[in-house]
Design an enzyme around this catalytic site. Structure first.
Site, PDB file in Angstrom:
ATOM      1  N   CYS A 290      14.075   9.025   7.058  1.00 43.42           N
ATOM      2  CA  CYS A 290      13.907   8.602   8.452  1.00 43.42           C
ATOM      3  C   CYS A 290      15.210   8.756   9.229  1.00 43.42           C
ATOM      4  O   CYS A 290      15.198   9.126  10.396  1.00 43.42           O
ATOM      5  CB  CYS A 290      13.390   7.175   8.515  1.00 43.42           C
ATOM      6  SG  CYS A 290      14.418   6.012   7.599  1.00 43.42           S
TER       7      CYS A 290
ATOM      8  N   GLU B  58       8.802   0.578  11.279  1.00 47.01           N
ATOM      9  CA  GLU B  58       9.911   1.532  11.231  1.00 47.01           C
ATOM     10  C   GLU B  58       9.283   2.912  11.274  1.00 47.01           C
ATOM     11  O   GLU B  58       8.590   3.318  10.338  1.00 47.01           O
ATOM     12  CB  GLU B  58      10.736   1.326   9.958  1.00 47.01           C
ATOM     13  CG  GLU B  58      12.121   1.920  10.108  1.00 47.01           C
ATOM     14  CD  GLU B  58      12.355   3.114   9.221  1.00 47.01           C
ATOM     15  OE1 GLU B  58      12.226   4.254   9.740  1.00 47.01           O
ATOM     16  OE2 GLU B  58      12.653   2.929   8.037  1.00 47.01           O
TER      17      GLU B  58
ATOM     18  N   LYS C 283       0.881  -1.180   0.000  1.00 48.42           N
ATOM     19  CA  LYS C 283       0.000   0.000   0.000  1.00 48.42           C
ATOM     20  C   LYS C 283       0.909   1.217   0.000  1.00 48.42           C
ATOM     21  O   LYS C 283       1.425   1.635   1.040  1.00 48.42           O
ATOM     22  CB  LYS C 283      -0.862  -0.015   1.272  1.00 48.42           C
ATOM     23  CG  LYS C 283      -2.250   0.573   1.100  1.00 48.42           C
ATOM     24  CD  LYS C 283      -2.265   2.051   0.744  1.00 48.42           C
ATOM     25  CE  LYS C 283      -2.128   2.914   1.978  1.00 48.42           C
ATOM     26  NZ  LYS C 283      -1.963   4.329   1.634  1.00 48.42           N
TER      27      LYS C 283
ATOM     28  N   GLU D  11      10.116  15.259  15.427  1.00 44.15           N
ATOM     29  CA  GLU D  11      10.685  14.973  14.113  1.00 44.15           C
ATOM     30  C   GLU D  11      10.293  16.104  13.157  1.00 44.15           C
ATOM     31  O   GLU D  11       9.113  16.385  12.983  1.00 44.15           O
ATOM     32  CB  GLU D  11      10.160  13.641  13.587  1.00 44.15           C
ATOM     33  CG  GLU D  11      10.836  13.240  12.286  1.00 44.15           C
ATOM     34  CD  GLU D  11      10.435  11.855  11.811  1.00 44.15           C
ATOM     35  OE1 GLU D  11      11.330  11.102  11.394  1.00 44.15           O
ATOM     36  OE2 GLU D  11       9.239  11.523  11.852  1.00 44.15           O
TER      37      GLU D  11
HETATM   38  P1  ADP Z   1       2.937  10.019   6.768  1.00 45.93           P
HETATM   39  O1  ADP Z   1       3.062   9.223   5.505  1.00 45.93           O
HETATM   40  O2  ADP Z   1       2.332  11.362   6.540  1.00 45.93           O
HETATM   41  O3  ADP Z   1       4.125  10.002   7.634  1.00 45.93           O
HETATM   42  P2  ADP Z   1       1.354   7.964   8.027  1.00 45.93           P
HETATM   43  O4  ADP Z   1       2.282   7.332   8.945  1.00 45.93           O
HETATM   44  O5  ADP Z   1      -0.032   8.150   8.544  1.00 45.93           O
HETATM   45  O6  ADP Z   1       1.792   9.404   7.629  1.00 45.93           O
HETATM   46  O7  ADP Z   1       1.288   7.200   6.643  1.00 45.93           O
HETATM   47  C1  ADP Z   1       2.126   6.171   6.239  1.00 45.93           C
HETATM   48  C2  ADP Z   1       1.315   5.142   5.488  1.00 45.93           C
HETATM   49  O8  ADP Z   1       0.341   4.579   6.386  1.00 45.93           O
HETATM   50  C3  ADP Z   1       0.523   5.681   4.323  1.00 45.93           C
HETATM   51  O9  ADP Z   1       0.592   4.747   3.256  1.00 45.93           O
HETATM   52  C4  ADP Z   1      -0.899   5.798   4.866  1.00 45.93           C
HETATM   53  O10 ADP Z   1      -1.901   5.705   3.894  1.00 45.93           O
HETATM   54  C5  ADP Z   1      -0.945   4.597   5.794  1.00 45.93           C
HETATM   55  N1  ADP Z   1      -1.952   4.692   6.873  1.00 45.93           N
HETATM   56  C6  ADP Z   1      -2.458   5.790   7.462  1.00 45.93           C
HETATM   57  N2  ADP Z   1      -3.332   5.461   8.448  1.00 45.93           N
HETATM   58  C7  ADP Z   1      -3.376   4.101   8.473  1.00 45.93           C
HETATM   59  C8  ADP Z   1      -4.075   3.135   9.277  1.00 45.93           C
HETATM   60  N3  ADP Z   1      -4.888   3.495  10.244  1.00 45.93           N
HETATM   61  N4  ADP Z   1      -3.845   1.832   9.043  1.00 45.93           N
HETATM   62  C9  ADP Z   1      -2.994   1.435   8.064  1.00 45.93           C
HETATM   63  N5  ADP Z   1      -2.319   2.290   7.283  1.00 45.93           N
HETATM   64  C10 ADP Z   1      -2.491   3.611   7.471  1.00 45.93           C
END
Ligand code: ADP
Length: 502
Positions: free
Chosen positions: A268, A234, A163, A364
């Protein structure tokens, strides 16, 4: 029939629509997961040698299409050409390495018995892949990022549903066309959408690998716990760089600039804060400010610029807030410090007179800022470096390697680069994982990278198979005495304790 919702992907450089992807609903994701599970059985049976030609063909396809993929990646991220163009090459390197070591990593291992108790058994461990692995990724490395985890999982014999971030899904989706075009088995596919699609993915896989924010990582860990599936996270980082008075200052300055500003700081393991020993502080910040002020920012052909845009406007807001809050509390901007008008770029920035009350030193930033703090000595630097909720990686700078290694041992971080920056991330034989709120588990680490996506199966077979064994029924006095004396002799490491039975 309901119309499929689509997600518009914006180009950060000018805000135009770079492309669209469908927002996949949970039932579509579950259906795709079922298809991949079905195809995984044969993929697993191919074995590492049988999978290797598919990896080679895919690597070649990626390299043959590197130009188009890089164009798309640059469009959706706003990276400078140099940085965008690294991603496909890195993906090819990952494919080569994990394909090469897969056979050894998956080979059944013979284990020695730990004591005479199991001396009469042959012991082995076999590694069997999870059927379906989910990989959820952020937007900072749209191709290399997913491939860091997808490649070892596929090499292990798993099927993988990835994803990509809703901010930058286009180049990964384009890269996946190659997997189809070479005719490879249907074991590698993407699900697109935002957080909802990510959550639906966690619900249908056997193991989840996540890279992203600590807040989302927590939610995924909770869901993984409810489903009793393994997860590896991570998460964020606030990586400190410690520069001691005996460091090679020129190399340290060049490293701070690149380590802090590479990919506009959206890495990161980026240098997020710097601690410099008092005797060399003035020299260090003068040279760093000059170096950073000289960097060229903006779009342009290869070789014409050094620093690009950030991926989203909201990310620029975070950077601006960190800089503004620091300045309001007494910090000084030596160079940069402002949002670039139009697009989503922020000027490469050096901040001084900062301290740990400021957001720029605690949260961060994930942007092109380098806050530098003067410290009295190495002790203060170690104390401040460890004064963080995060513990991803760090760097220590000194020409006395033994002293640097001693400091490295005292830092609460999953990796420490001595006289170097970001080097651990490019070293696939080392584990890459965060301590504290920077994560759980790790990626890479040679064979461990592949075994992580497997379940270990322990197998025992007797070397000789008598009709009955001493430990089995019946528990007669004589048999029990022999067994207990043996156990005591072994555990007690000496004859003296053999007699005291029962
Ligand atoms: P960013 O990418 O802005 O640091 P996130 O950590 O929320 O923010 O996003 C990282 C990934 O996690 C993206 O692919 C996002 O679509 C996905 N994501 C966001 N919320 C969820 C969730 N509740 N469960 C699974 N995946 C998520």
């Amino acid at each position: 029939m309901t119309q499929t919702e689509v997600l518009e992907v914006l180009s950060p450089a000018d805000g135009r629509i770079a492309g669209t992807v469908p927002v996949m609903e949970a039932d579509a994701i579950a259906a795709r997961a079922a298809e991949l599970r079905a195809a995984q059985v044969a993929w697993h049976q191919l074995g590492a040698d049988g999978r290797a030609p598919w990896f080679a063909a895919y690597r070649d396809w990626l390299l043959d299409h590197a130009g188009e993929l890089t164009d798309l990646l640059q469009l959706e991220t706003g990276k400078v050409r140099h940085e965008a163009a690294m991603e496909v090459g890195m993906a090819a390197d990952l494919i080569n390495y994990f394909s090469k070591i897969a056979g050894g990593a998956l080979a059944t291992e013979q284990r020695k018995p730990h004591s005479i108790m199991s001396a009469a058994k042959r012991l082995s461990v076999s590694y069997q892949p999870h059927q379906l692995v989910g990989v959820i990724t952020p937007w900072n490395f749209p191709i290399t990022g997913p491939f860091m985890d997808v490649t070892p999982a596929l090499a292990a014999g798993c099927a993988v549903l990835v994803k990509p971030s809703e901010v930058t899904p286009l180049s990964l989706v384009a890269a996946l066309e190659g997997w189809r075009e070479i005719g490879a088995p249907d074991v590698f596919a993407a699900v697109t959408g935002a957080g909802g699609a990510g959550a639906a993915l966690v619900d249908v896989v056997d193991y989840i690998q996540f890279t992203g924010s600590t807040a989302t990582g927590r939610k995924i860990a909770v869901r993984a716990a409810e489903r009793l599936i393994g997860c590896s996270l991570e998460l964020g980082g606030k990586d400190p760089m410690i520069v001691l008075a005996d460091a090679d200052i020129e190399r340290a300055v060049n490293a701070a600039a690149w380590g802090g500003l590479f990919n506009s700081g959206q890495v990161c393991v980026s240098v997020e804060r710097v601690y410099v020993e008092a005797p060399v502080y003035a020299d260090f910040v003068t040279r760093l400010a000059a170096k950073v002020a000289d960097l060229r920012q903006g779009p342009g052909p290869l070789g014409s610029t050094d620093v690009g845009s950030m991926a989203t406007a909201s990310q620029v807001d975070i950077v601006e807030r960190h800089v503004d809050e620091a300045v309001a509390s007494g910090a000084r901007v030596l160079t940069g410090g402002r949002r670039v008008p139009g697009g989503t770029a922020f000027e490469p920035t050096v901040l001084v007179d900062v301290d740990h009350t400021m957001s720029c030193m605690r949260e961060e930033t994930f942007g092109p800022t380098i806050p530098v703090m003067k410290v009295a000595d190495a002790e203060e630097a170690v104390r401040l470096a460890n004064d963080s909720a995060y513990g991803l990686s760090a760097s220590v700078w000194s020409q006395d390697e033994a002293r640097a290694l001693d400091i490295a041992a005292r830092l609460d971080a999953g990796a420490v680069n001595v006289n170097d920056v970001l080097a651990n991330l490019f070293s696939f034989t080392l584990p890459h994982g965060g301590w504290k709120e920077s994560g759980i588990g790790s990626r890479f680490g040679a064979e461990a990278a592949i075994r992580k996506y497997c379940r270990a199966k322990a197998i025992t077979t007797p070397k000789v198979a008598p009709k009955n064994e001493l430990m089995w029924y019946p528990y007669t006095k004589t048999r029990s005495t022999v067994v207990h004396r043996m156990l005591r002799a072994l555990a007690g490491r000496g004859k003296r304790r053999i007699g005291k039975v029962g």
